[in-house]
Design a protein around this motif. Structure first.
Motif, short mmCIF file in Angstrom:
data_model
loop_
_atom_site.label_atom_id
_atom_site.label_comp_id
_atom_site.label_asym_id
_atom_site.label_seq_id
_atom_site.Cartn_x
_atom_site.Cartn_y
_atom_site.Cartn_z
N ASN A 78 2.62 5.89 -7.74
CA ASN A 78 1.80 6.69 -8.56
C ASN A 78 2.45 7.88 -9.40
O ASN A 78 2.14 8.43 -10.34
CB ASN A 78 0.39 7.34 -7.68
N GLU A 100 0.88 -1.24 -0.13
CA GLU A 100 0.11 0.15 -0.16
C GLU A 100 0.81 1.23 0.04
O GLU A 100 0.60 2.27 -0.73
CB GLU A 100 -0.95 -0.08 1.23
N VAL A 108 1.29 4.24 -3.49
CA VAL A 108 1.16 5.43 -3.44
C VAL A 108 2.44 6.09 -4.10
O VAL A 108 2.39 7.29 -4.96
CB VAL A 108 1.08 6.30 -2.02
#
Lengths: 108, 108, 108
Positions: free
Chosen positions: B87, B80, B84
């Protein structure tokens, strides 16, 4: 995947301080391991896996990784030799499944 | 292979440009990862896996690979955090099964 | 582990002498492999896996490891290309299961 001529082996990856590399290679050779590859000059930090209470490597340590592939029956001998060594020295050992291809013709 | 004292863990291999190494290490440490090993100065090229439409690395890029081993329940937190980060930045993440040997005595 | 967006792929690790690196990359590209990572300046020794009768690498050899991840259907094409090459040259090929995370957004 027998049709691709792939055979199941065990891949052993051993990470130790550079000063301990020769000892690890000796253990492998004593166990009858016939080949290995070494990645030099790794860095690392902290605790790996089960060594929660113990800082294994500092950021200044220069590490080597020894990669060797062997049949499962040889793995036990290698791990026993490493166990004795790692009673006194820091290091990490990873074991995974790998398939090896009988690509090369046998030469004499 | 319990008789060899081998425990199942997840091995995570992350390949990023050298300029992004510190960010990746921060993500690992935020996720509570206690140790990792870094292979420096890799080179690479092109697209990996699912990034068909996107050139991730050029041949001039200097890459680092971070290797870390963790229990499965920690993997989700790590992925997780990486999601981020990725991205905005290029990188590759491989996850595989590995067994870790409780070789070392616990020291204080 | 679909909930983590992980997809099963095959990881191919190829270890060859540095002088043969370009040939291996050509084989990968001919097979349609779109990306790979190279670890440079490994050292190695001896026989790996099934090459019992044949000394593949000497301690003086400078080796490279090419890591590539691909879908299983591409593996056969890659191994076929490597098989031809390894009729004349030394090298090792390891195949293992790996999961790749679709972490990155698709960019154009």
């Amino acid at each position: 995947m027998k049709e691709l001529n792939l055979y199941e082996m065990k891949k052993v990856e051993i990470i130790v301080r550079g000063e301990n590399l020769e000892s690890v290679l000796d253990i492998l050779e004593s166990a009858g391991v016939s080949g290995y590859t070494i990645i030099h000059n790794l860095s690392g930090k902290g605790r790996h896996g089960f060594h929660e209470g113990h800082l294994m490597f500092n950021e200044e340590d220069v590490l080597d990784m020894v990669i060797s592939v062997m049949p499962e029956e040889q793995l036990e001998v290698v791990l026993e030799g490493l166990r004795v060594f790692f009673n006194k020295h820091s290091g990490v050992v990873f074991v995974s499944d790998v398939k090896v291809s009988r690509l090369e013709k046998f030469k004499k």
